[in-house]
Design a protein around this motif. Structure first.
Motif, PDB file in Angstrom:
ATOM      1  N   ALA C 437       0.946  -1.360  -0.108  1.00 57.45           N
ATOM      2  CA  ALA C 437       0.095   0.038  -0.106  1.00 57.45           C
ATOM      3  C   ALA C 437       0.751   1.200  -0.204  1.00 57.45           C
ATOM      4  CB  ALA C 437      -0.915   0.042   1.210  1.00 57.45           C
ATOM      5  N   ALA C 438       1.863   1.300   0.798  1.00 59.62           N
ATOM      6  CA  ALA C 438       2.671   2.263   0.876  1.00 59.62           C
ATOM      7  C   ALA C 438       3.515   2.770  -0.524  1.00 59.62           C
ATOM      8  CB  ALA C 438       3.859   2.234   1.809  1.00 59.62           C
ATOM      9  N   SER C 439       3.763   1.709  -1.203  1.00 58.00           N
ATOM     10  CA  SER C 439       4.354   1.822  -2.355  1.00 58.00           C
ATOM     11  C   SER C 439       3.585   2.233  -3.528  1.00 58.00           C
ATOM     12  CB  SER C 439       5.344   0.882  -2.740  1.00 58.00           C
ATOM     13  OG  SER C 439       4.627  -0.351  -2.766  1.00 58.00           O
ATOM     14  N   GLU C 440       2.268   1.774  -3.224  1.00 59.16           N
ATOM     15  CA  GLU C 440       1.391   2.086  -4.639  1.00 59.16           C
ATOM     16  C   GLU C 440       0.637   3.593  -4.192  1.00 59.16           C
ATOM     17  OE1 GLU C 440      -2.080  -0.726  -4.922  1.00 59.16           O
ATOM     18  OE2 GLU C 440      -2.997   0.659  -6.235  1.00 59.16           O
ATOM     19  N   TYR C 441       0.241   3.905  -3.092  1.00 61.96           N
ATOM     20  CA  TYR C 441      -0.248   5.129  -2.880  1.00 61.96           C
ATOM     21  C   TYR C 441       0.485   6.244  -2.798  1.00 61.96           C
ATOM     22  CZ  TYR C 441      -4.567   2.643  -3.199  1.00 61.96           C
ATOM     23  OH  TYR C 441      -5.717   2.002  -3.539  1.00 61.96           O
ATOM     24  N   ALA C 446       4.754   9.523  -5.995  1.00 62.13           N
ATOM     25  CA  ALA C 446       5.764  10.601  -5.903  1.00 62.13           C
ATOM     26  C   ALA C 446       7.015  10.408  -6.849  1.00 62.13           C
ATOM     27  CB  ALA C 446       6.248  10.490  -4.633  1.00 62.13           C
ATOM     28  N   LEU C 447       7.492   9.055  -6.893  1.00 60.58           N
ATOM     29  CA  LEU C 447       8.600   8.417  -7.810  1.00 60.58           C
ATOM     30  C   LEU C 447       8.269   8.657  -9.271  1.00 60.58           C
ATOM     31  CD1 LEU C 447      11.060   7.117  -7.790  1.00 60.58           C
ATOM     32  CD2 LEU C 447      10.171   4.852  -8.122  1.00 60.58           C
ATOM     33  N   SER C 448       7.046   8.500  -9.707  1.00 59.07           N
ATOM     34  CA  SER C 448       6.756   8.946 -11.078  1.00 59.07           C
ATOM     35  C   SER C 448       6.913  10.117 -11.380  1.00 59.07           C
ATOM     36  CB  SER C 448       5.530   8.017 -11.519  1.00 59.07           C
ATOM     37  OG  SER C 448       4.369   8.644 -10.863  1.00 59.07           O
ATOM     38  N   ALA C 449       6.494  11.037 -10.448  1.00 61.44           N
ATOM     39  CA  ALA C 449       6.555  12.487 -10.673  1.00 61.44           C
ATOM     40  C   ALA C 449       8.051  12.882 -10.806  1.00 61.44           C
ATOM     41  CB  ALA C 449       5.942  13.520  -9.537  1.00 61.44           C
ATOM     42  N   ILE C 450       9.087  12.219 -10.032  1.00 60.63           N
ATOM     43  CA  ILE C 450      10.422  13.010 -10.179  1.00 60.63           C
ATOM     44  C   ILE C 450      11.082  12.066 -11.219  1.00 60.63           C
ATOM     45  CG2 ILE C 450      12.773  12.475  -8.939  1.00 60.63           C
ATOM     46  CD1 ILE C 450      11.367  12.067  -6.452  1.00 60.63           C
ATOM     47  N   GLY C 453       7.536   8.193 -15.929  1.00 60.94           N
ATOM     48  CA  GLY C 453       7.498   6.962 -16.807  1.00 60.94           C
ATOM     49  C   GLY C 453       7.827   5.704 -16.215  1.00 60.94           C
ATOM     50  N   THR C 454       8.282   5.875 -14.892  1.00 64.04           N
ATOM     51  CA  THR C 454       8.776   4.406 -14.327  1.00 64.04           C
ATOM     52  C   THR C 454       7.464   3.766 -13.344  1.00 64.04           C
ATOM     53  OG1 THR C 454       9.529   6.057 -12.471  1.00 64.04           O
ATOM     54  CG2 THR C 454      11.360   5.062 -13.866  1.00 64.04           C
ATOM     55  N   VAL C 455       7.650   2.715 -13.601  1.00 67.31           N
ATOM     56  CA  VAL C 455       6.911   1.909 -12.683  1.00 67.31           C
ATOM     57  C   VAL C 455       7.645   1.107 -11.534  1.00 67.31           C
ATOM     58  CG1 VAL C 455       5.031   0.275 -12.446  1.00 67.31           C
ATOM     59  CG2 VAL C 455       5.293   1.520 -14.527  1.00 67.31           C
ATOM     60  N   SER C 456       7.431   1.789 -10.239  1.00 67.56           N
ATOM     61  CA  SER C 456       8.321   1.225  -9.249  1.00 67.56           C
ATOM     62  C   SER C 456       8.008  -0.141  -9.019  1.00 67.56           C
ATOM     63  CB  SER C 456       7.968   2.318  -8.324  1.00 67.56           C
ATOM     64  OG  SER C 456       6.886   1.971  -7.530  1.00 67.56           O
ATOM     65  N   SER C 457       8.886  -0.835  -8.422  1.00 69.77           N
ATOM     66  CA  SER C 457       8.944  -2.099  -8.282  1.00 69.77           C
ATOM     67  C   SER C 457       8.526  -1.913  -6.762  1.00 69.77           C
ATOM     68  CB  SER C 457      10.413  -2.804  -8.066  1.00 69.77           C
ATOM     69  OG  SER C 457      11.181  -2.003  -7.175  1.00 69.77           O
ATOM     70  N   THR C 458       7.673  -2.706  -6.033  1.00 66.61           N
ATOM     71  CA  THR C 458       6.999  -2.852  -4.947  1.00 66.61           C
ATOM     72  C   THR C 458       7.986  -3.024  -3.988  1.00 66.61           C
ATOM     73  OG1 THR C 458       4.977  -3.581  -6.176  1.00 66.61           O
ATOM     74  CG2 THR C 458       5.055  -3.736  -3.663  1.00 66.61           C
ATOM     75  N   LEU C 459       7.954  -2.443  -2.883  1.00 65.67           N
ATOM     76  CA  LEU C 459       8.802  -2.600  -1.625  1.00 65.67           C
ATOM     77  C   LEU C 459       8.286  -3.767  -1.028  1.00 65.67           C
ATOM     78  CD1 LEU C 459       8.903   1.070   0.029  1.00 65.67           C
ATOM     79  CD2 LEU C 459      10.509   0.254  -1.177  1.00 65.67           C
ATOM     80  N   ALA C 460       9.004  -4.572  -0.424  1.00 69.43           N
ATOM     81  CA  ALA C 460       8.733  -5.588   0.168  1.00 69.43           C
ATOM     82  C   ALA C 460       9.893  -5.890   1.532  1.00 69.43           C
ATOM     83  CB  ALA C 460       9.139  -6.993  -0.654  1.00 69.43           C
ATOM     84  N   LEU C 461       9.144  -6.477   2.416  1.00 74.27           N
ATOM     85  CA  LEU C 461       9.845  -6.741   3.736  1.00 74.27           C
ATOM     86  C   LEU C 461      11.039  -7.706   3.513  1.00 74.27           C
ATOM     87  CD1 LEU C 461       7.265  -6.668   6.562  1.00 74.27           C
ATOM     88  CD2 LEU C 461       9.239  -5.250   6.387  1.00 74.27           C
TER      89      LEU C 461
END
Lengths: 117, 135, 742
Positions: C437-441, C446-450, C453-461
């Motif tokens: 959730a943290a990385s999706e929302y 924020a990353l795609s604004a910086i 065109g990037t789709v960030s990989s999901t953070l994982a524990l």
């Protein structure tokens, strides 16, 4: 005639500035008044001089017909005259008060109130 | 400084000068004159009176405090500009009555504004004059 | 008090799903249209993340401050400035126009100044506030210059347009200047080396302010700016060549100095400096994983650092001290605060499953992939060790171990004090538990604004057993070791304090002193206190400037025009000139005043002769009044006396005559030119139609330029009141000179 007035204005400026640079406070008021006249005449001359055709519409006309004097410097000067009076009065009052407080009319001795550092 | 001739003369000059000043004020929009000149003539009348009869007499003659006159004048000038707001025009758009009034002539907000200028000029000069004369 | 920021938080939160879907909201309204500045704001993933932090932590800080400053007489002023700050900070992160951004940027500096110096009776608070203002204000000016140049290079002042014009900006001849100016702005605000020194000093502020401005939000404005503009320099080598070393130096400076502090607030301030250094470093690396780590760390840091500051505030409030050596064993008395502190400290130390852990893992993977992997990784590791130790010192040491007797008996803080740090601490845990959730929302948008065109990989524990986990474990062990041997480490590193590891702050002091010296020097030269010297300077300057430009132009004087003078006019002019000479030369005051009157009436006659009856009447009445005025006054003024010697008089006369001659030349030159007639024609045509008057001068005064006249009669009124005050209020404190400011 603009040429002649140019010299009058120059003379008024010279006299006014010379008096403003005196150390006797009374002369400063007089200098200020002369500078006021000089500035007003400067504006007036810059607007060019026209004899006998004030910028007032004749009865029946719908607009001002040439020749007429430039109304813009006149409007500027009109308020400048009155404000000049206000400033002169203020300067006079200021000088009177400082004379009373410091008991001198020599500007160079009036430094008690704004000693530096 | 008050001499008999001066004090007698001012007694008769005074109403004439004041009348002249109001005349100058009202005709100012169409002929040379206006609030500044009118106010100055009125002030000159009071100044003469002050020299002849003293500050206290002149103040009594004026009836209102000269500083109140400044405030009134400023208010009048400002208020004259706000009428146009009610009509939906920008601040200080001149509004005029259709018909002429007897003796005063056409009335509009610029006349009101000029009357404000008149009051301020009288108030300012007399405040200064009285302050200096009393000092 | 807290309801406003709470509502704002909800307001921004409702945008989250839509910015997460990649939408960008732009709001635009004209402002200063002449300068082509419009109030334009945009809301994308990066802005939403910051806006949520600002309003969310703002809510917590407001609740907290309500209690923290319960009995403070100037609570109103505090909240007023705090809200001013909140508004300006939101402005910074939402602004889309360079100038608008700058205005809000400077507003945050100003409100920061007011908040650091809130306790304005203390010298230390005042000088810290001034230091912060000067450093960030100077940086702000550099930023302004940079943004304007950037706008010219990119052909637009809208940031949302500029980020697509990186090519044009980078090929601009002033590219290097643009880049460095903007960096100076960002680095001063975000306390990067060598501008870092203001931040620890800013700890003079009340603790809620330190929490809000100096850890969670304002200091991140520089990071925000770098992130916002990053696309312009995407792939440019200069970007990483500057940002990585600066970030690295900052993080090492902060990490080392943090360990020699005993004041908990200063300790946290230095870890904040270090954290800001890490963010700069990560932005400098610029890879997708680095940017993702920077964003995640930004969020984690805002939450845990805010909470830790608030905990320190509680300790200060309840135990009466912030000295780490004087705190211990409070856990029993303050269980809730201890819990909040522990949650925040664990996130700060990068302990799983907190958000801080995710951020650190991200950092390691980013630095390991960066060119020259081991250098940045090593620096980040060192900082992390310091963070673990610092987390122990702030989050555990005060609550564990033997109880140290303090001056007062500590007890649990009130609800409104502990709710803030506890909420932030729990959020750090929850976001860590829900990395998806943290990385999706938050982080992804924020990353795609910086990095468009990037789709960030999901953070994982859990990434499995890999080098990052090994590094995390090592850091944790090392940090714990440092914590247990802290007194020795502190002594060992103490040379940093003693040798003045603060060299930059000494440059600041030196610069300030030099500035004061220069201003004192030039004041002594220019402000001599002699009116005639002032006038001489002014007149000579005017003569020089006007004369030079007159000489520069090809001037046709046309002296032949004098011949149209008529006899009566010639007489009038002669009278005026003669009277003028008399005013100057007359030895008697009365003669001078009369001569002045003659000049005035003469001028009135000129007005009358040359078609200005209004002016003539005004001048005549004024002249009468002036003479009366002068007569009333002049005899109470001293007689004329001559103070200057002949040489001075000659000098002044020479200068005055030159100035007069210059004015003459000016008029001759000006009147020989053709004049512009558009304005005159407008008045000539429209006076009757638009303003129903025949006297054009009066119509201009009361109608066309009525607002000017309104201003003029106001000036007159002020002059009259001035005269009245000068003459009538003299009985009050005649001999009392007003107190001087120094």
């Amino acid at each position: 005639m603009e040429v002649v007035l140019a010299f009058v204005v120059g003379g008024l400026y010279a006299a006014g500035l010379y008096l403003m640079m005196r150390r006797s406070i009374v002369k400063i008021i007089l200098g200020l008044a002369l500078l006021g006249h000089a500035a007003n005449l400067l504006l007036f001359t810059m607007g060019r001089l026209t004899r006998g055709h004030p910028p007032v519409l004749h009865e029946g006309d719908t607009q001002l017909l040439h020749p007429f004097a430039d109304p813009i410097p006149e409007a500027l000067i009109l308020t400048a005259i009155v404000i000049g009076f206000g400033i002169q009065a203020f300067a006079t009052a200021l000088i009177r008060r400082s004379h009373e407080m410091m008991q001198t009319d020599d500007l160079d001795k009036m430094r008690a109130s704004d000693s530096s550092d | 400084m008050s001499t008999l001739i001066l004090s007698t003369a001012t007694r008769y000059l005074m109403p004439l000068l004041l009348l002249l000043s109001v005349h100058l004020l009202l005709r100012g929009h169409n002929e040379p004159g206006g609030g500044f000149v009118g106010g100055l003539v009125a002030s000159a009348a009071f100044a003469l009176y002050t020299i002849a009869h003293g500050v206290d007499q002149a103040k009594r003659m004026l009836r209102v405090d000269s500083k109140t006159l400044i405030g009134m004048g400023l208010f009048l000038a400002l208020a004259s500009g706000t009428f146009s707001l009610f009509a939906g025009d920008p601040f200080m758009t001149g509004l005029w009555m259709k018909e002429k009034l007897p003796t005063i002539g056409k009335v509009g907000t610029p006349v009101l504004f000029d009357a404000g200028v008149y009051c301020v000029v009288v108030g300012v000069t007399l405040t200064i004059l009285f302050a200096l004369a009393e000092d | 008090m807290a309801s406003l920021p709470a509502l704002l938080t909800l307001y921004f939160a409702q945008y989250v799903p839509r910015t997460a879907a990649g939408e960008c909201f732009i709001f635009k309204t004209p402002w200063a249209s002449a300068a082509e500045v419009s109030l334009s704001f945009s809301l994308d993933g990066l802005s939403v993340l910051f806006a949520l932090l600002i309003s969310g932590i703002g809510t917590l800080v407001c609740i907290y401050s309500g209690d923290y400053l319960k009995d403070h007489p100037q609570r109103g002023r505090f909240f007023c400035t705090l809200f001013l700050f909140m508004g300006s900070m939101l402005g910074v992160v939402l602004a889309d126009h360079g100038i608008v951004l700058f205005v809000f940027w400077e507003l945050t500096s100003i409100s920061s100044y007011l908040l650091i110096g809130f306790d304005h009776r203390r010298e230390a608070a005042r000088s810290a506030a001034l230091q912060a203002l000067l450093v960030t204000g100077a940086g702000g000016l550099a930023l302004l210059a940079g943004l304007i140049l950037l706008g010219q290079a990119g052909g637009s002042m809208e940031l949302s347009t500029l980020v697509h014009r990186g090519e044009a900006v980078r090929s601009h001849p002033l590219h290097l200047a643009i880049f460095l100016l903007i960096l100076v702005g960002a680095f001063t605000k975000s306390a990067q080396f060598p501008f870092h020194f203001w931040l620890p000093n800013a700890m003079e502020a009340p603790t809620p302010v330190s929490t809000y401005l100096h850890s969670a939000t304002m200091v991140k404005a520089g990071i925000y700016l770098l992130a916002r503009l990053a696309p312009i320099w995407e792939g440019a080598s200069i970007w990483s060549q500057v940002l990585i070393p600066v970030g690295g130096l900052t993080l090492l400076t902060g990490a080392a100095l943090a360990l020699v502090q005993t004041d908990l607030k200063r300790l946290l301030a230095y870890t904040t400096v270090s954290a800001l250094g890490i963010m700069t470093l990560l932005l400098g690396i610029g890879s997708v994983s680095a940017l993702q780590a920077a964003t995640a760390f930004l969020l984690a840091h805002a939450l845990y650092k805010g909470a830790l500051f608030l905990v320190v505030g509680i300790l200060d409030h309840e135990a009466g001290t912030r000295e780490v050596t004087e705190l211990g064993g409070l856990g029993g008395a303050m269980p809730v605060t201890a819990l909040a502190a522990a949650l925040a400290a664990l996130s700060s130390a990068g302990f799983p499953p907190f958000l801080g852990f995710l951020a650190k893992e991200g950092m390691y993977s980013a630095t390991l992939q960066a060119p020259g992997a081991w250098l940045p990784t090593g620096m980040v590791l060192l900082a992390s060790v310091s963070f673990v130790a610092a987390a122990g010192l702030v989050g555990f040491k005060p609550f564990l171990g033997p109880k140290i007797t303090a001056s007062r008996t500590p007890h649990e803080a009130s609800f409104s004090l502990w709710i803030g740090p506890l909420t932030a601490g729990i959020l750090g845990l929850l976001l860590g538990l829900m990395p998806g959730a943290a990385s999706e929302y938050l982080i992804g948008p924020a990353l795609s604004a910086i990095h468009p065109g990037t789709v960030s990989s999901t953070l994982a524990l859990w990434h499995g057993f890999d080098i990052k986990l090994l590094l995390s474990g090592t850091v944790f062990l090392l940090g714990t070791a440092v914590y247990f041997h802290w007194p020795r480490v502190c002594r060992g590193l103490n040379f940093l304090n003693a040798s003045g590891g603060f060299a930059p702050s000494r440059w600041y002091a030196f610069g300030l002193e030099a500035l004061l010296r220069v201003s004192r020097f030039q004041t002594r030269i220019l402000q001599s206190g002699h009116l005639h010297l002032y006038l001489l300077i002014v007149i000579l300057t005017t003569i020089g400037l006007v004369g030079a430009s007159l000489l520069d132009h090809d001037v046709h004087v046309g002296l032949g025009r004098w011949k149209d003078i008529r006899p009566h006019e010639a007489i009038l002019v002669a009278v005026i000139l003669a009277a003028t000479v008399m005013v100057v030369r007359s030895p008697s005051r009365l003669t001078a005043v009369v001569a002045l009157g003659v000049v005035g009436y003469g001028v009135a006659m000129i007005f009358l002769l040359f078609s200005a009856p209004d002016l003539a009447m005004t001048q005549l009445s004024i002249e009468t009044l002036s003479v009366i005025l002068l007569v009333l006054v002049i005899f109470r003024l001293p007689r004329y006396s001559s103070y200057s010697n002949k040489l001075e008089r000659m000098r002044d006369a020479g200068v005055a005559l030159t100035a007069g001659a210059l004015m003459t030349a000016l008029i001759l030159a000006a009147t020989a030119l053709q004049r512009e007639a558009r304005l005159v024609d407008f008045f000539a045509k429209n006076t009757l139609e638009l303003a129903q008057g025949r006297n054009v001068v009066n119509v201009i005064l009361v109608d066309f330029r009525g607002v000017d006249t309104l201003g003029e009669i106001t000036v007159l009124s002020v002059a009259a009141i001035g005269v009245y005050a000068l003459l009538k209020l003299k009985d009050i404190r005649t001999n009392d000179t007003t107190p001087r400011n120094d």
